[in-house]
Write a protein that holds these residues in place. Structure first.
Motif, mmCIF file in Angstrom:
data_model
loop_
_atom_site.group_PDB
_atom_site.id
_atom_site.type_symbol
_atom_site.label_atom_id
_atom_site.label_comp_id
_atom_site.label_asym_id
_atom_site.label_seq_id
_atom_site.Cartn_x
_atom_site.Cartn_y
_atom_site.Cartn_z
ATOM 1 N N LYS A 65 9.493 -9.749 -9.087
ATOM 2 C CA LYS A 65 9.472 -9.632 -7.626
ATOM 3 C C LYS A 65 10.347 -10.690 -6.960
ATOM 4 O O LYS A 65 10.893 -10.484 -5.882
ATOM 5 N N LYS A 66 10.459 -11.867 -7.617
ATOM 6 C CA LYS A 66 11.232 -12.975 -7.052
ATOM 7 C C LYS A 66 11.883 -13.752 -8.196
ATOM 8 O O LYS A 66 11.219 -14.073 -9.178
ATOM 9 N N TYR A 80 12.537 0.611 -4.068
ATOM 10 C CA TYR A 80 11.409 1.415 -3.629
ATOM 11 C C TYR A 80 10.472 1.686 -4.785
ATOM 12 O O TYR A 80 10.953 1.939 -5.888
ATOM 13 N N PRO A 81 9.200 1.654 -4.688
ATOM 14 C CA PRO A 81 8.395 1.337 -3.508
ATOM 15 C C PRO A 81 8.333 -0.161 -3.227
ATOM 16 O O PRO A 81 8.080 -0.582 -2.111
ATOM 17 N N LEU A 82 8.591 -0.984 -4.255
ATOM 18 C CA LEU A 82 8.639 -2.433 -4.052
ATOM 19 C C LEU A 82 9.975 -2.961 -4.550
ATOM 20 O O LEU A 82 10.532 -2.473 -5.530
ATOM 21 N N LYS A 83 10.490 -3.991 -3.887
ATOM 22 C CA LYS A 83 11.754 -4.603 -4.295
ATOM 23 C C LYS A 83 11.549 -5.393 -5.590
ATOM 24 O O LYS A 83 10.612 -6.188 -5.704
ATOM 25 N N GLU A 84 12.424 -5.153 -6.570
ATOM 26 C CA GLU A 84 12.398 -5.904 -7.822
ATOM 27 C C GLU A 84 13.792 -6.419 -8.125
ATOM 28 O O GLU A 84 14.784 -5.759 -7.822
ATOM 29 N N VAL A 85 13.866 -7.611 -8.724
ATOM 30 C CA VAL A 85 15.142 -8.281 -8.968
ATOM 31 C C VAL A 85 15.241 -8.739 -10.419
ATOM 32 O O VAL A 85 14.249 -8.776 -11.141
ATOM 33 N N LYS A 86 16.464 -9.100 -10.812
ATOM 34 C CA LYS A 86 16.711 -9.615 -12.160
ATOM 35 C C LYS A 86 17.748 -10.726 -12.069
ATOM 36 O O LYS A 86 18.729 -10.616 -11.341
ATOM 37 N N CYS A 87 17.543 -11.782 -12.825
ATOM 38 C CA CYS A 87 18.498 -12.890 -12.895
ATOM 39 C C CYS A 87 19.591 -12.503 -13.896
ATOM 40 O O CYS A 87 19.300 -12.189 -15.046
ATOM 41 N N THR A 88 20.850 -12.548 -13.473
ATOM 42 C CA THR A 88 21.954 -12.169 -14.356
ATOM 43 C C THR A 88 22.694 -13.377 -14.916
ATOM 44 O O THR A 88 23.764 -13.225 -15.496
ATOM 45 N N ASP A 89 22.124 -14.553 -14.773
ATOM 46 C CA ASP A 89 22.746 -15.768 -15.307
ATOM 47 C C ASP A 89 22.725 -15.784 -16.836
ATOM 48 O O ASP A 89 21.886 -15.154 -17.460
ATOM 49 N N THR A 90 23.654 -16.540 -17.408
ATOM 50 C CA THR A 90 23.659 -16.831 -18.833
ATOM 51 C C THR A 90 23.224 -18.282 -18.984
ATOM 52 O O THR A 90 23.774 -19.165 -18.334
ATOM 53 N N PHE A 91 22.236 -18.525 -19.823
ATOM 54 C CA PHE A 91 21.652 -19.855 -19.960
ATOM 55 C C PHE A 91 21.973 -20.470 -21.313
ATOM 56 O O PHE A 91 22.139 -19.766 -22.308
#
Length: 100
Positions: A65-66, A80-91
């Motif tokens: 979610k964050k 939709y229905p809820l906002k979802e995100v993904k971190c695209t960084d390389t660690f």
């Protein structure tokens, strides 16, 4: 014909230098000119879906979610229905413990 050891050492060093230049050029063209991997030296608090690469870098494919505060590039993967995100960084390093 006798070749001195100094000449042999110089020739070996020149040959090694030439090989390094060739491999560096091959790597630059395979990655793409000017396309460097952006590495985030921070560490995520947790990651359940970790992907390692042969170079020792990893990405976290968790959809959340964050994004974690250390994430530099957070992209929206679902709205939709809820906002979802993904971190695209390389660690750098290893994945932290799985998220609860």
């Amino acid at each position: 014909m006798k070749i001195s050891s100094t000449v042999v050492v110089i020739l070996l060093l020149l040959q090694a230098g030439l090989a390094m230049v060739i491999f560096a050029d091959v790597h630059a063209t395979s990655v793409g000119e000017g396309m460097a991997i952006d590495i985030n030296p921070g560490k995520l608090k947790c990651c359940s879906n970790c992907n390692f690469s042969f170079s020792g870098l990893y990405t976290c494919d968790d959809v959340v979610k964050k994004c974690d505060p250390v994430c530099k590039s957070c992209v929206v993967v679902k709205t939709y229905p809820l906002k979802e995100v993904k971190c695209t960084d390389t660690f750098i390093g290893i994945c932290e413990p799985p998220c609860k």
